[in-house]
Design a protein around this motif. Structure first.
Motif, PDB file in Angstrom:
ATOM      1  N   GLU A   1      66.195  56.220  10.588  1.00 57.12           N
ATOM      2  CA  GLU A   1      66.407  54.802  10.280  1.00 57.12           C
ATOM      3  C   GLU A   1      67.870  54.393  10.388  1.00 57.12           C
ATOM      4  OE1 GLU A   1      64.744  53.900   6.489  1.00 57.12           O
ATOM      5  OE2 GLU A   1      62.680  54.386   7.066  1.00 57.12           O
ATOM      6  N   LYS A   2      68.783  55.370  10.324  1.00 57.42           N
ATOM      7  CA  LYS A   2      70.211  55.066  10.413  1.00 57.42           C
ATOM      8  C   LYS A   2      70.684  54.895  11.858  1.00 57.42           C
ATOM      9  CE  LYS A   2      71.233  57.719   6.208  1.00 57.42           C
ATOM     10  NZ  LYS A   2      71.968  58.901   5.653  1.00 57.42           N
ATOM     11  N   ASP A   3      69.830  55.194  12.806  1.00 62.53           N
ATOM     12  CA  ASP A   3      70.208  55.136  14.228  1.00 62.53           C
ATOM     13  C   ASP A   3      70.606  53.712  14.594  1.00 62.53           C
ATOM     14  OD1 ASP A   3      70.332  55.235  17.052  1.00 62.53           O
ATOM     15  OD2 ASP A   3      68.870  56.871  17.105  1.00 62.53           O
ATOM     16  N   ALA A   4      71.873  53.528  14.989  1.00 59.98           N
ATOM     17  CA  ALA A   4      72.374  52.189  15.316  1.00 59.98           C
ATOM     18  C   ALA A   4      71.658  51.580  16.504  1.00 59.98           C
ATOM     19  CB  ALA A   4      73.879  52.264  15.591  1.00 59.98           C
ATOM     20  N   ARG A   5      71.049  52.409  17.324  1.00 63.93           N
ATOM     21  CA  ARG A   5      70.340  51.871  18.488  1.00 63.93           C
ATOM     22  C   ARG A   5      69.072  51.140  18.088  1.00 63.93           C
ATOM     23  NH1 ARG A   5      71.250  57.628  21.317  1.00 63.93           N
ATOM     24  NH2 ARG A   5      70.248  58.128  19.333  1.00 63.93           N
ATOM     25  N   ARG A   6      68.508  51.448  16.939  1.00 70.52           N
ATOM     26  CA  ARG A   6      67.394  50.633  16.424  1.00 70.52           C
ATOM     27  C   ARG A   6      67.853  49.193  16.243  1.00 70.52           C
ATOM     28  NH1 ARG A   6      63.526  52.684  11.620  1.00 70.52           N
ATOM     29  NH2 ARG A   6      62.597  54.555  12.550  1.00 70.52           N
ATOM     30  N   ARG A   7      69.049  49.051  15.741  1.00 68.96           N
ATOM     31  CA  ARG A   7      69.604  47.734  15.443  1.00 68.96           C
ATOM     32  C   ARG A   7      70.095  47.025  16.703  1.00 68.96           C
ATOM     33  NH1 ARG A   7      74.025  49.453  12.687  1.00 68.96           N
ATOM     34  NH2 ARG A   7      75.421  49.159  14.472  1.00 68.96           N
ATOM     35  N   GLU A   8      70.773  47.782  17.604  1.00 68.41           N
ATOM     36  CA  GLU A   8      71.434  47.167  18.749  1.00 68.41           C
ATOM     37  C   GLU A   8      70.546  47.047  19.980  1.00 68.41           C
ATOM     38  OE1 GLU A   8      74.280  45.722  18.577  1.00 68.41           O
ATOM     39  OE2 GLU A   8      74.709  46.369  16.537  1.00 68.41           O
ATOM     40  N   PHE A   9      69.627  47.967  20.153  1.00 74.02           N
ATOM     41  CA  PHE A   9      68.788  47.927  21.354  1.00 74.02           C
ATOM     42  C   PHE A   9      67.530  47.085  21.168  1.00 74.02           C
ATOM     43  CE2 PHE A   9      70.171  52.280  23.339  1.00 74.02           C
ATOM     44  CZ  PHE A   9      71.481  51.824  23.389  1.00 74.02           C
ATOM     45  N   TRP A  10      67.233  46.691  19.913  1.00 71.34           N
ATOM     46  CA  TRP A  10      65.989  45.983  19.625  1.00 71.34           C
ATOM     47  C   TRP A  10      66.255  44.769  18.751  1.00 71.34           C
ATOM     48  CZ3 TRP A  10      62.144  47.679  22.546  1.00 71.34           C
ATOM     49  CH2 TRP A  10      62.284  48.964  23.094  1.00 71.34           C
ATOM     50  N   PHE A  11      65.569  43.676  19.023  1.00 75.05           N
ATOM     51  CA  PHE A  11      65.795  42.427  18.304  1.00 75.05           C
ATOM     52  C   PHE A  11      64.947  42.393  17.033  1.00 75.05           C
ATOM     53  CE2 PHE A  11      64.898  37.877  17.545  1.00 75.05           C
ATOM     54  CZ  PHE A  11      66.208  37.436  17.368  1.00 75.05           C
TER      55      PHE A  11
END
Length: 530
Positions: A338-348
């Motif tokens: 859940e801490k993976d920044a790509r969850r936040r940056e790659f997905w709206f």
């Protein structure tokens, strides 16, 4: 300048479309050319015009490389290895052909074979343009071998003899030979144009680009043969770039990755090789629909290609399952931390985006919103800058027609993880160091899992899947690692080892390649699918 324009007029006549089906001009044609450096640049520009098709063209792998839960029915045959979709005699879905690849090789050969005609060009500048030509040939042969496997190798720009196919390993050897001839190129920071000004475009080949190409070719050979010598070579050439011996490259911050690599900033220290994308390209003046240039862009919708919430609703409530989509649950499985920044940056707004649920209201005489629910579908946000059609004579509603940013072919994170894959295949635990460098940018702690060969190889694959999501690498990563039964569908699941040897991972040869070429043959696997 007059000579350059004449040369451009001749180039279509020299084309090797459909592979050696036209007669080339003899050497007398070029007596009045190559008198200055501008003419070499003109030839290079012609080669560069084919690079988009070579590097990111919509061949079958484009659709195979879509990592999603569903793809619109038109392309589902690529996912399932369905002969009716693949075979050119039967398919109306995609014109599978290699014409542009051989056009680029032809033009590169014209430059290389006429070196003795160069005038008023210093040895250093001649070496620069010849290096660009050798790089072009190397990329073309590498991609031909990746997509079609066994293909012809050109005997030169003046040959008119029919050519049969050569084994994929020999084609890759040709790519390596051409790439090594381009190792004389300067590092990117030292590239100069004809006027002496620094070249900033990453579409021009440099020492870093050539080393990256060689790393990719050798890694592909490692995947095909499982021979350690190729993994060692791939690891060496990747290290030349990663360790700063072939120019300066570095990872962007997670914000810089979005803005500079995938956005309209169009320059990044992380980008190694890209295709320049002009937002006012004349080819776009009549476009009215969005055209994805990377597989992941097929997942683009709200809020980048449309701000109409009906797009969210259509995906969430698709009763016929005809939309290209990926579910939130799938994305969370790909990015389990859940801490993976790509969850936040790659997905709206992953897992938080809601859509309106409507019901008919007799009093209002219309559908009204009765509640909002969380959408089960994820919406990609890797490419956020877009190009809008401004030509109101073509269309009134100003639709999005493309992403606004260069098309990145190779970037440093890709190469770092490719080296990690090489090291894992060599049984080297230093693969973890490369994993951790990419994980750190994603705001994750270091990898603390198993470090045996297969565990590391799988983890590197997983990390490439996360980091390079949608960038067109997924299918080739699967093939290189032989993970097809784990990640692909349909007939891919039942392939035998003999099917793979016969060319099941490759595209069938297009119809045009058989015209006027009596030596051309179809890939063995596809001969049996007719």
């Amino acid at each position: 300048m007059k000579k350059i324009l004449i040369l451009f007029l001749f180039i279509p006549l020299f084309s090797c479309n459909d592979w050696l089906t036209v007669e080339p001009e003899d050497s007398v044609t070029f007596v009045n050319y190559f008198k200055n450096e501008e003419e070499l640049k003109a030839l290079h520009n012609s080669m560069a015009s084919y690079m988009k098709n070579i590097c990111i063209g919509k061949q079958p792998y484009f659709y195979n490389a879509l990592d999603a839960d569903n793809i619109e029915w038109t392309y589902q045959g690529f996912w399932t290895l369905d002969p009716e979709t693949y075979l050119p005699e039967e398919s109306m879905v995609l014109d599978v052909n290699w014409a542009g690849f051989y056009d680029a090789i032809y033009i590169a050969n014209v430059m290389i074979e006429n070196e003795y005609r160069f005038e008023n060009i210093s040895e250093e500048r001649a070496e620069f343009w010849l290096g660009q030509a050798h790089f072009c040939k190397a990329v073309a042969y590498f991609r031909l071998a990746q997509i079609w496997g066994d293909v012809p190798i050109s005997k030169g720009s003046e040959s008119i003899a029919p050519e049969g196919k050569q084994p994929a390993l020999k084609v890759l050897e040709e790519a390596i030979k051409e790439a090594k001839l381009a190792l004389t190129l300067p590092v990117h920071e030292q590239l100069k144009d004809v006027d002496g000004k620094q070249i900033t475009s990453k579409q021009y080949a440099s020492l870093g680009t050539v080393n990256t190409l060689l790393a990719n070719i050798y890694a592909w050979l490692g995947g095909l043969t499982r021979e350690e010598k190729y993994w060692k070579e791939a690891e060496f050439y990747a290290s030349e770039v990663i360790e700063g011996k072939a120019g300066f490259y570095d990872l962007e911050s997670i914000d810089g990755l979005i803005a500079n690599v995938f956005g309209k900033a169009r320059y990044s220290v992380e980008t190694i090789f890209c295709i320049d994308n002009d937002p006012i390209d004349n080819d776009r003046q009549h476009e009215t629909n969005f055209r994805p240039e990377f597989p992941g862009q097929m997942l683009m919708s709200y809020p980048y290609t449309t701000t109409d919430e009906s797009a969210i609703t259509s995906l969430a409530e698709d009763l016929w399952d005809d939309y290209t989509k990926i579910y939130v649950e799938t994305v969370e499985n790909i990015y389990p931390d859940e801490k993976d920044a790509r969850r936040r940056e790659f997905w709206f707004q992953l897992g938080e985006l809601t859509y309106p649920v409507t019901e008919w209201d007799d009093e209002a005489g219309d559908f009204v919103v009765v509640r909002r629910e969380k959408s089960p579908c994820a919406h990609i946000a890797k490419w956020r800058d877009v190009i809008i059609q401004e030509n109101t004579q073509i269309v009134q509603d100003r639709p999005v027609i493309a992403t606004d940013g260069d098309w990145v072919v190779w970037r440093l994170a890709d190469l770092i993880l490719l080296r990690a894959e090489c090291r894992a295949n060599l049984g080297l635990t230093t693969a973890v160091d490369d994993l951790d460098r990419v994980r750190a940018r994603a705001e994750l702690s270091g990898y603390d899992g198993l470090t045996d060969k297969e565990s590391l190889r799988q983890e590197v694959f997983n990390e490439r899947r996360r980091e390079l999501f949608g960038e067109g690498q997924f299918y080739f990563d699967i093939v290189r690692n032989r993970y097809h039964k784990k990640y692909l569908r349909g007939n891919f699941q039942t392939l035998t080892e003999q099917d793979i040897i016969n060319g099941a991972f490759y595209a069938p040869v297009g119809i045009g390649a058989f015209e006027k070429n009596t030596l051309m043959t179809q890939n063995t696997y596809w001969q049996w699918q007719k």
